[in-house]
Design a protein around this motif. Sequence first.
Motif, short mmCIF file in Angstrom:
data_model
loop_
_atom_site.label_atom_id
_atom_site.label_comp_id
_atom_site.label_asym_id
_atom_site.label_seq_id
_atom_site.Cartn_x
_atom_site.Cartn_y
_atom_site.Cartn_z
N GLY A 27 1.06 -1.29 0.20
CA GLY A 27 -0.15 0.25 -0.05
C GLY A 27 1.17 1.14 -0.49
N ASP A 28 1.62 0.96 0.27
CA ASP A 28 3.06 2.53 0.63
C ASP A 28 3.16 3.33 -0.73
OD1 ASP A 28 3.07 1.64 3.40
OD2 ASP A 28 4.76 1.61 3.22
N TYR A 29 3.29 2.16 -2.18
CA TYR A 29 3.35 2.43 -3.24
C TYR A 29 2.07 3.62 -3.44
CZ TYR A 29 7.07 -0.85 -5.08
OH TYR A 29 7.87 -1.18 -4.47
N SER A 30 1.16 3.19 -3.38
CA SER A 30 0.12 4.54 -4.03
C SER A 30 -0.12 6.10 -2.63
CB SER A 30 -1.32 4.19 -2.95
OG SER A 30 -2.38 5.04 -3.33
N ILE A 31 0.54 5.70 -1.59
CA ILE A 31 0.71 7.27 -0.47
C ILE A 31 1.64 7.70 -1.66
CG2 ILE A 31 1.01 7.66 1.73
CD1 ILE A 31 0.69 5.20 2.80
N LEU A 32 2.96 7.27 -1.64
CA LEU A 32 4.12 7.78 -2.41
C LEU A 32 3.16 8.81 -3.77
CD1 LEU A 32 7.18 8.44 -2.51
CD2 LEU A 32 7.65 6.25 -3.41
N THR A 33 2.85 7.76 -4.50
CA THR A 33 2.28 8.28 -5.43
C THR A 33 1.65 9.80 -5.36
OG1 THR A 33 2.30 6.24 -6.85
CG2 THR A 33 0.72 7.85 -7.72
N GLN A 34 0.08 9.45 -4.85
CA GLN A 34 -0.52 10.37 -4.24
C GLN A 34 0.33 11.79 -3.82
OE1 GLN A 34 -2.87 9.50 -5.74
NE2 GLN A 34 -2.65 7.62 -5.35
N THR A 35 1.41 11.44 -2.75
CA THR A 35 1.89 12.13 -2.25
C THR A 35 2.86 13.57 -3.08
OG1 THR A 35 2.22 11.66 -0.43
CG2 THR A 35 3.78 13.39 -0.57
N GLN A 36 3.35 12.36 -4.19
CA GLN A 36 4.54 12.65 -5.57
C GLN A 36 3.43 13.84 -6.65
OE1 GLN A 36 6.11 10.06 -6.84
NE2 GLN A 36 8.16 9.82 -5.42
N LYS A 37 2.18 13.18 -6.59
CA LYS A 37 1.19 14.10 -7.32
C LYS A 37 0.52 14.93 -7.08
CE LYS A 37 -1.35 10.46 -10.12
NZ LYS A 37 -2.29 9.63 -10.15
N VAL A 38 0.05 15.09 -5.46
CA VAL A 38 -0.25 16.30 -4.94
C VAL A 38 0.71 17.45 -4.82
CG1 VAL A 38 -0.41 15.69 -2.43
CG2 VAL A 38 -2.86 17.19 -3.20
N PHE A 39 1.93 17.55 -4.33
CA PHE A 39 3.18 18.22 -3.97
C PHE A 39 3.03 19.43 -4.91
CE2 PHE A 39 5.76 17.43 -0.48
CZ PHE A 39 4.37 16.78 0.57
N PRO A 40 3.03 19.23 -6.09
CA PRO A 40 3.40 20.18 -7.54
C PRO A 40 1.61 22.31 -6.96
CG PRO A 40 3.70 18.18 -8.23
CD PRO A 40 3.11 18.01 -7.12
N ASP A 41 0.98 20.59 -6.66
CA ASP A 41 -0.60 21.85 -6.20
C ASP A 41 0.16 22.50 -4.72
OD1 ASP A 41 -0.75 21.26 -8.43
OD2 ASP A 41 -2.54 19.49 -8.01
N LEU A 42 0.50 22.26 -4.08
CA LEU A 42 0.33 22.99 -2.58
C LEU A 42 0.56 24.31 -3.27
CD1 LEU A 42 1.76 19.76 -0.47
CD2 LEU A 42 -0.33 21.33 -1.40
N GLY A 43 1.73 24.28 -4.25
CA GLY A 43 2.09 26.00 -4.38
C GLY A 43 3.50 26.88 -3.53
N GLN A 204 -3.28 1.14 5.82
CA GLN A 204 -2.33 0.67 4.70
C GLN A 204 -2.50 -0.71 4.68
OE1 GLN A 204 1.31 0.62 6.05
NE2 GLN A 204 2.30 -0.85 3.86
N ASN A 205 -2.67 -0.94 3.23
CA ASN A 205 -2.77 -2.56 3.69
C ASN A 205 -0.72 -3.49 3.76
OD1 ASN A 205 -3.67 -5.23 3.32
ND2 ASN A 205 -3.14 -5.04 0.64
N CYS A 206 -0.27 -4.17 4.07
CA CYS A 206 0.42 -5.05 3.68
C CYS A 206 0.37 -6.14 3.85
CB CYS A 206 1.40 -4.78 5.13
SG CYS A 206 2.49 -6.64 5.64
N ASN A 207 0.36 -6.09 2.22
CA ASN A 207 -0.30 -7.54 1.79
C ASN A 207 0.85 -8.83 1.92
OD1 ASN A 207 2.41 -6.71 0.43
ND2 ASN A 207 1.68 -7.65 -1.84
N ILE A 208 1.60 -8.54 2.85
CA ILE A 208 3.10 -9.38 3.20
C ILE A 208 2.25 -10.15 4.17
CG2 ILE A 208 5.15 -10.73 3.16
CD1 ILE A 208 4.63 -9.69 0.94
N PHE A 209 2.30 -9.45 5.13
CA PHE A 209 1.96 -10.12 6.69
C PHE A 209 0.24 -9.69 7.31
CE2 PHE A 209 6.38 -9.39 5.95
CZ PHE A 209 6.94 -10.39 6.19
N ASN A 210 -0.20 -8.68 7.07
CA ASN A 210 -0.90 -9.10 7.56
C ASN A 210 -2.66 -8.16 6.13
OD1 ASN A 210 -2.72 -8.29 9.42
ND2 ASN A 210 -2.84 -6.06 9.58
N ASP A 211 -1.89 -8.90 5.38
CA ASP A 211 -2.90 -8.99 3.94
C ASP A 211 -4.44 -9.12 4.47
OD1 ASP A 211 -3.35 -8.62 1.33
OD2 ASP A 211 -3.77 -10.56 0.46
N GLY A 212 -5.30 -7.73 3.71
CA GLY A 212 -6.87 -7.79 3.11
C GLY A 212 -7.32 -7.13 4.99
N ALA A 213 -5.87 -6.11 6.27
CA ALA A 213 -6.83 -5.79 7.45
C ALA A 213 -7.77 -4.52 6.66
CB ALA A 213 -5.22 -4.96 7.69
#
Lengths: 338, 615
Positions: A27-43, A204-213
């Motif tokens: 799930g961390d990938y999505s968080i990184l992506t959203q952060t990188q996507k939204v930061f340019p717009d923070l001005g 955030q889903n840990c698909n290895i140790f706690n998948d589907g939490a």
Amino acid sequence: MSESTQVKYTRKDFTSDQAVRWCPGCGDYSILTQTQKVFPDLGRKKEEFVFISGIGCSSRFPYYMHTYGFHSIHGRAPAIASGVKISRPDLSVWLVTGDGDGLSIGGNHTIHLLRRNIDLNVMLFNNRIYGLTKGQYSPTSEVGKVTKSTPLGSLDEPFNPLTLALGAGATFIARTIDKESKHMQEMITESYNHKGTSFLEIYQNCNIFNDGAFSNFTDRDTKSDTVLWLKDGEPMVFGADGNKGIRLDGNIPTVVELGDKWNKDDLLVHNKKDYMIASMLSNMTSKPDTPEPIGVLYAVDAPTYEDNIASQISSAVKNKPKSSIQDIINSGDTWVVK
Amino acid sequence: MSISKKQVDEVVIRFAGDSGDGMQLTGGRFTETTAVVGNDLSTLPDFPAEIRAPAGSLAGVSAFQIKFSSKDIHTPGDVPDVLVAMNPAALKVHQSDVPPGGTIICNSAAFNPRNLKLAGYDSNPLEDKTLDDYFTVYSIDMSRMVSEACKDLDLSPKLVDRSKNFYALGLLFWMYDRPLKSTEDWLAKKFAKKPEIIESNVRALNAGYNYGETTEIFTTRYTVDKANLPPGKYRNVVGNYALSMGLAAAAERSKLELFLGSYPITPASDILHTLSAWKHLGIKTFQAEDEIAGITSALGAAFSGSLAITTTSGPGIALKGEAMGLAVITELPLVVINVQRGGPSTGLPTKTEQSDLMQAMYGRNGEAPMPILASSTPGDCFYVAYEACRIAVKYMTPVMLLTDGYLANGSEPWIVPDIKELPPIDVKFADKSNIVDGQFMPYLRNKDTLARPWAKPGTENLEHRIGGIEKEDVTGNVNYDPENHHFMVKTRALKVQNIANELPPTDVFGEKSGDLLILSWGGTQGACRSATEALVNDGKKVSHIHLRWINPLPNDLGGLLIKFKHVLIPEINLGQLIKIIRAEYLIDAIGLNKVKGKPISSAEIQDNVKKILEK
């Protein structure tokens, strides 16, 4: 500080040259992506962002952001980030932590950060498990969690991060989910706009140790009935056709069906400035009879620690202008030996 | 009977009483007056860990010793010439230190059955004559005298009785021919809003002075001439205060903002208090939630471009260990100050010890060398603090500064320095010139110092990431390569070792060869120097080297050590510097180790040296 910038950034400007090393599907990938996507717009100028982290899977985050970053030691990111922000109020400071890092080994720093209301942004990745150390239960794991360190099930009650944060005096608490990219971008922006400590819990889903939490809140067939999307000033409606809502029965939040008996006017209206509502919503976390509140639960204005320091210093300087350490060295009873 | 005036070279006075009797304050006032009349002096406060132990109990005894002299002195004295005991417990605890022939002055009013019992006396020592064979005893009902002097004041008897320490002070001022004015001025300022308190204390002070003057009990007054100190403008200074000034001076000269992250702990808290009161200098102090947050907040401030400091004592250093390692690997400037106290664990919080040297050298996981320097006197705390800051920013490294409870609370006359004359601290933050092929290289080092560049967040195009995982040389990227790790471990060690290249030649007190060299570090400097002076006067071929730097050791030290038949290392621990010296130079150094929570005396060192030389 510069709130606006001439340069127009793109996601690429916030992407470092380092290979991302989380497990595929994390799930961390999505968080990184959203952060990188939204930061340019923070001005804000790119060089004014600082990411601070502790230890854990989430804490690798700064290496992947092309900003200033400090990957520190287990649990101590809140204290390091506090030092950064107090020393340099002109910076936008972000703190990336996890349920183990921020609530177990670093729990003490987290609560003190919140009570001081230092203007920085906490992103707490909650996967309810220890990932980096390969699968022990965490302080947010549910009772009875079977892991390598709890083969017969965990015994201790979990922390509810938002209730804990509220109790510690947080001025902003919010929650989002790794798979809800647009919502997460909104929450990151709201965190940024809040002056004071913002505390954003990210399921955030840990698909290895706690998948589907959190699959209950993310699966297409269930999520409309299990998630309450909070909108400030609007009645608390949820369900596939917006056919359900939260009504107070006395002081107890209760799910009602909209229709003959109840209509929208009977529902509780969200007010992010209302501590009682925030407290009630945070307590609805993972309860069997109520949906999971997602969004900004609480946001109030309060003076920040670093502003108060700055005003103490400026009034002290006003009272003793032009004094220097040499004056202090020269002061006291002195005598001359010839 | 006439009162004669006798001139003496030096005097040691010890004020002792209950924690609530104001002995530290009394000693402090005597010290200030003695400084102003121009004697050299050295002080040793000795107070209990308990804030208010039961009144009259042995545990609650607080003491303050001052030695003052017409000569240049280095220690607060081994044994008191005069003991002022304000109650039976104070007498019980300190009487054994008074040599035969010494003077004991007691407040007889406190020698009541309850206090005598609390102190463990079967009978009143002021009445049973047990002391008279050995000491000159003055038993004075100070409480009654003070109450008489203040009887027309509108104050409760309890408040009046609190002035009795000023009575004792007045009497001592008379005995040693000191003026009352500076104490009267001080009282007027201190209690400006309570005129009746000023009045009662001033009356008590004068009553004590006049008692000496008018009664015929005392046969002798003593005078101590001005000391022949080096010329200059002087003030008295306490170690922790000097250290605070040194940090602020470093901030001023480096043009950096001072940030202190700290958690209260005895005996270091006064540095936090002092710097917190200097907000008008732009100093930021942060009382963190714990020791770890104290150092890590400071490290965050260092990353952001501040002159970052954390202060603590040994138990706090134990908690800060992991964060110091982080400072080592991220190569950020940070000054870690350990005001050592008795250990292990909580140990003796208010007593002095030098037992954290090994902790400073090796108390971190991995190969994590830190420069270590130690202060030698209260006034020297100023200079080592400044030096620690200078080295930290020059070499981009955490630096450990060791002082101890004795130095922190002790005081001495101090030449007021002009900070413009201190060595410069030039900080140059990284800029565009540090960009190689479009990329900032956070571990591209200065060739001379091996320091990496210090890039302040907020600087355009220098965005970079640092952290606790091993870094690749030059780029600073996360790197697990065996060769790179070996190289980085060696480079960090070499960087610290290189500091030795800029240290001045080691100062040898006495001849550069001989029968015995006394080697010291930290607060034992004074006792070692006094002992050396006495031994040289006695015709012994003894010299003294005091180390300011322990890591790295001076480059010329090895060559000096081998010029002596014996090397003696006195330490208030079970032998820590000696292990380093033996390991580094393969010499058979001899230890003198006492761990009693108090300074090693000059006499003990002299005895030890004589025994070694007789062998």
